[in-house]
Design an enzyme around this catalytic site. Structure first.
Site, mmCIF file in Angstrom:
data_model
loop_
_atom_site.group_PDB
_atom_site.id
_atom_site.type_symbol
_atom_site.label_atom_id
_atom_site.label_comp_id
_atom_site.label_asym_id
_atom_site.label_seq_id
_atom_site.Cartn_x
_atom_site.Cartn_y
_atom_site.Cartn_z
ATOM 1 N N LYS A 76 0.873 -1.188 0.000
ATOM 2 C CA LYS A 76 0.000 0.000 0.000
ATOM 3 C C LYS A 76 0.905 1.231 0.000
ATOM 4 O O LYS A 76 1.910 1.265 0.720
ATOM 5 C CB LYS A 76 -0.891 -0.015 1.246
ATOM 6 C CG LYS A 76 -1.904 1.119 1.261
ATOM 7 C CD LYS A 76 -2.967 0.922 2.339
ATOM 8 C CE LYS A 76 -2.532 1.447 3.684
ATOM 9 N NZ LYS A 76 -3.649 1.566 4.644
ATOM 10 N N ARG A 119 -10.070 -1.429 7.746
ATOM 11 C CA ARG A 119 -9.160 -2.342 8.446
ATOM 12 C C ARG A 119 -8.650 -1.728 9.750
ATOM 13 O O ARG A 119 -8.351 -2.429 10.714
ATOM 14 C CB ARG A 119 -8.037 -2.835 7.527
ATOM 15 C CG ARG A 119 -7.057 -1.809 6.935
ATOM 16 C CD ARG A 119 -6.208 -1.119 7.947
ATOM 17 N NE ARG A 119 -4.868 -0.834 7.507
ATOM 18 C CZ ARG A 119 -4.077 0.059 8.084
ATOM 19 N NH1 ARG A 119 -4.501 0.812 9.094
ATOM 20 N NH2 ARG A 119 -2.846 0.215 7.658
ATOM 21 N N GLN A 147 -11.942 7.906 10.439
ATOM 22 C CA GLN A 147 -11.647 6.877 11.445
ATOM 23 C C GLN A 147 -12.659 6.896 12.583
ATOM 24 O O GLN A 147 -13.025 5.844 13.100
ATOM 25 C CB GLN A 147 -10.225 7.047 11.993
ATOM 26 C CG GLN A 147 -9.135 6.713 10.997
ATOM 27 C CD GLN A 147 -9.205 5.275 10.519
ATOM 28 O OE1 GLN A 147 -9.676 4.385 11.218
ATOM 29 N NE2 GLN A 147 -8.737 5.037 9.307
ATOM 30 N N ASP A 169 -14.766 16.935 18.584
ATOM 31 C CA ASP A 169 -13.958 17.325 17.424
ATOM 32 C C ASP A 169 -13.672 18.811 17.534
ATOM 33 O O ASP A 169 -14.513 19.560 18.058
ATOM 34 C CB ASP A 169 -14.729 17.028 16.120
ATOM 35 C CG ASP A 169 -13.813 16.990 14.901
ATOM 36 O OD1 ASP A 169 -13.599 15.894 14.352
ATOM 37 O OD2 ASP A 169 -13.307 18.059 14.492
ATOM 38 N N ASP A 237 1.144 9.432 19.726
ATOM 39 C CA ASP A 237 1.093 10.000 21.085
ATOM 40 C C ASP A 237 0.662 11.463 21.052
ATOM 41 O O ASP A 237 1.018 12.236 21.921
ATOM 42 C CB ASP A 237 2.461 9.855 21.773
ATOM 43 C CG ASP A 237 3.608 10.375 20.907
ATOM 44 O OD1 ASP A 237 3.343 10.795 19.765
ATOM 45 O OD2 ASP A 237 4.759 10.357 21.368
ATOM 46 N N LYS A 241 -0.894 12.424 27.249
ATOM 47 C CA LYS A 241 0.330 12.882 27.920
ATOM 48 C C LYS A 241 1.182 11.678 28.283
ATOM 49 O O LYS A 241 0.632 10.612 28.627
ATOM 50 C CB LYS A 241 -0.021 13.646 29.209
ATOM 51 C CG LYS A 241 -0.568 15.015 28.949
ATOM 52 C CD LYS A 241 -0.579 15.830 30.231
ATOM 53 C CE LYS A 241 -0.863 17.279 29.877
ATOM 54 N NZ LYS A 241 -0.836 18.159 31.022
HETATM 55 N N1 LIG Z 1 -3.129 3.753 13.123
HETATM 56 C C1 LIG Z 1 -3.712 3.487 11.991
HETATM 57 O O1 LIG Z 1 -3.790 2.344 11.568
HETATM 58 C C2 LIG Z 1 -4.324 4.614 11.220
HETATM 59 C C3 LIG Z 1 -4.927 4.372 9.988
HETATM 60 C C4 LIG Z 1 -5.522 5.431 9.320
HETATM 61 C C5 LIG Z 1 -5.507 6.703 9.874
HETATM 62 N N2 LIG Z 1 -4.864 6.876 11.060
HETATM 63 C C6 LIG Z 1 -4.802 8.184 11.698
HETATM 64 O O2 LIG Z 1 -6.088 8.506 12.203
HETATM 65 C C7 LIG Z 1 -6.227 9.920 12.250
HETATM 66 C C8 LIG Z 1 -7.558 10.322 11.633
HETATM 67 O O3 LIG Z 1 -7.584 9.990 10.238
HETATM 68 P P1 LIG Z 1 -8.898 10.263 9.385
HETATM 69 O O4 LIG Z 1 -8.711 9.627 8.064
HETATM 70 O O5 LIG Z 1 -10.072 9.909 10.212
HETATM 71 O O6 LIG Z 1 -8.830 11.856 9.233
HETATM 72 P P2 LIG Z 1 -10.040 12.866 9.007
HETATM 73 O O7 LIG Z 1 -9.442 14.109 8.445
HETATM 74 O O8 LIG Z 1 -11.134 12.200 8.240
HETATM 75 O O9 LIG Z 1 -10.590 13.145 10.477
HETATM 76 C C9 LIG Z 1 -9.851 13.818 11.456
HETATM 77 C C10 LIG Z 1 -10.826 14.597 12.336
HETATM 78 O O10 LIG Z 1 -10.098 15.072 13.475
HETATM 79 C C11 LIG Z 1 -10.517 16.401 13.737
HETATM 80 N N3 LIG Z 1 -9.482 17.029 14.546
HETATM 81 C C12 LIG Z 1 -8.360 17.694 14.166
HETATM 82 N N4 LIG Z 1 -7.650 18.058 15.248
HETATM 83 C C13 LIG Z 1 -8.343 17.614 16.337
HETATM 84 C C14 LIG Z 1 -8.144 17.674 17.718
HETATM 85 N N5 LIG Z 1 -7.073 18.265 18.256
HETATM 86 N N6 LIG Z 1 -9.073 17.102 18.520
HETATM 87 C C15 LIG Z 1 -10.181 16.499 18.029
HETATM 88 N N7 LIG Z 1 -10.416 16.411 16.714
HETATM 89 C C16 LIG Z 1 -9.511 16.953 15.884
HETATM 90 C C17 LIG Z 1 -10.777 17.009 12.389
HETATM 91 O O11 LIG Z 1 -11.619 18.155 12.467
HETATM 92 C C18 LIG Z 1 -11.435 15.827 11.656
HETATM 93 O O12 LIG Z 1 -12.825 15.823 11.832
HETATM 94 C C19 LIG Z 1 -5.000 10.475 11.557
HETATM 95 O O13 LIG Z 1 -4.053 10.829 12.519
HETATM 96 C C20 LIG Z 1 -4.495 9.321 10.752
HETATM 97 O O14 LIG Z 1 -3.115 9.397 10.468
HETATM 98 C C21 LIG Z 1 -4.296 5.876 11.746
#
Ligand SMILES: NC(=O)c1ccc[n+]([C@@H]2O[C@H](COP(=O)([O-])OP(=O)(O)OC[C@H]3O[C@@H](n4cnc5c(N)ncnc54)[C@H](O)[C@@H]3O)[C@@H](O)[C@H]2O)c1
Length: 329
Positions: A76, A119, A147, A169, A237, A241
């Site tokens: 990917k 996933r 997510q 949010d 992280d 904290k």
């Molecule tokens: N660990 C994994 O396997 C994995 C996989 C995919 C995505 N992610 C991570 O998940 C996170 C979300 O991804 P997504 O695709 O849902 O993004 P997204 O842009 O669809 O959603 C993110 C949301 O967070 C909000 N946001 C921004 N700052 C914030 C804060 N301080 N407090 C609360 N909300 C806040 C935004 O307004 C938005 O609604 C990202 O950090 C991404 O890298 C992790």
């Protein structure tokens, strides 16, 4: 092995092609769990993901994996650009390539946004199945985007007694939309809350899914997190904290190697030693939750075996249904 003529073709699956296959989350959870069992038995190849970083806090990661039992091999190539939503674009985009494990030829190229959403939710639900209390009723979601949606969907499958979601949010608009959509979709009480603290306190399960920051300014304190709670961090992280993470009875991850790799390249300057990874927990090498008082966290970084297991589901169903576009190599 495929016929010689089809070796010169790949199946291209757009995001729309994948969505219309209607693969249920239950199937994704099942294959992702099997992939973790294969990993725990040392029967997968999944090197830590290297990345490039064209913008501040942005990434494009290369995520290869091979799961022999599923005949799934591929990579990917996924990006996360935190400024994208300001321009009306999704944060995550990318492609996934499947290869024929016998001859190496590419067989399928697909959009990877559906996979990444589903996933990741599935991995959270699997971790929670082993690490959260089975009678968990209240879920806190911090970050109500893609997510926030897919994690809620997957958790409702595993936790049938879930009653309430406390959603937070920073964007009032995103929060409102999330509350309306998720209330309609899941029939749960989805309550918008006005601070991160309110989305953590008194919750049995917490998912943080805001942006990943290389140099985070975390705010969640140890005292906000109740006894018996389970937290899954998808945004590294950035939200918790260090002392909150160090206060956990068990601090887990989805993959020891990946966590060590990220530390080496400058992330996770102050986190506890991981007690176990998800494969070890799923196949019973390490116990998951052992009593109702434990406070447990899993730092889920996202693993390519989750993608390759899910991609095979998609490829097989698309082939069966005749979905997608055949393109010459
Ligand atoms: N660990 C994994 O396997 C994995 C996989 C995919 C995505 N992610 C991570 O998940 C996170 C979300 O991804 P997504 O695709 O849902 O993004 P997204 O842009 O669809 O959603 C993110 C949301 O967070 C909000 N946001 C921004 N700052 C914030 C804060 N301080 N407090 C609360 N909300 C806040 C935004 O307004 C938005 O609604 C990202 O950090 C991404 O890298 C992790």
């Amino acid at each position: 092995m495929s016929a010689v003529s089809s070796l010169r073709e790949v199946l291209y699956l757009s995001r729309h092609d994948i969505e219309k296959l209607n693969i249920p989350i239950t199937k994704v959870i099942r294959v992702v769990e099997k992939a973790f069992i294969e990993k725990a038995e040392g029967r997968t190849e999944v090197p830590p993901k290297p990345g490039i970083h064209p913008q501040k806090d942005a990434f494009i990661h290369a995520m290869p994996a091979y799961i022999p039992k599923m005949k799934s091999a591929g990579i990917k190539w996924v990006s996360g650009f935190p400024e994208n939503p300001k321009h009306g674009l999704p944060y995550i985009s990318g492609l996934l390539i499947l290869n024929d494990p016998e001859i190496g030829f590419p067989t399928c190229v697909m959009d990877c946004t559906w996979i990444t959403a589903k996933r990741t939710g599935a991995a959270t639900a699997i971790a929670a199945k082993h690490l959260a209390k089975q009678d968990s009723k209240v879920l806190g979601i911090l970050g109500c985007g893609v997510q926030g949606r897919s994690n809620l969907e997957a958790l409702t499958v595993v936790f049938k007694r879930l009653e309430e979601v406390k959603a937070y949010d920073i964007s009032e608009r995103n929060l409102q939309k999330y509350v309306e959509e998720m209330t309609a979709k899941h029939g749960l009480k989805v309550v918008p809350v006005s601070s991160p603290r309110k989305a953590v306190e008194n919750c049995d399960i917490i998912v943080t899914s805001g942006p990943i920051l290389k140099h985070p300014h975390p705010i969640i304190e140890a005292s906000w997190f109740k006894k018996g709670g389970f937290a899954c961090a998808l945004d590294f992280d950035s939200y918790w904290k260090p002392e909150a993470m160090h206060s956990m009875n068990k601090f887990c991850t989805d993959d020891h190697n990946q966590l060590a790799y990220y530390k080496k390249v400058g992330y996770f300057s102050n986190i506890p030693q991981a007690y176990a990874d998800l494969g070890e927990i799923v196949n019973g090498k390490k116990p998951g939750r052992e009593n109702p008082e434990e406070r447990i966290m899993s730092m889920n970084l996202g693993l390519a075996i989750e993608d390759m297991a899910t991609a095979m589901l998609i490829y097989e169903k698309a082939t069966e249904m005749g979905t997608g576009t055949r393109l010459p190599l």
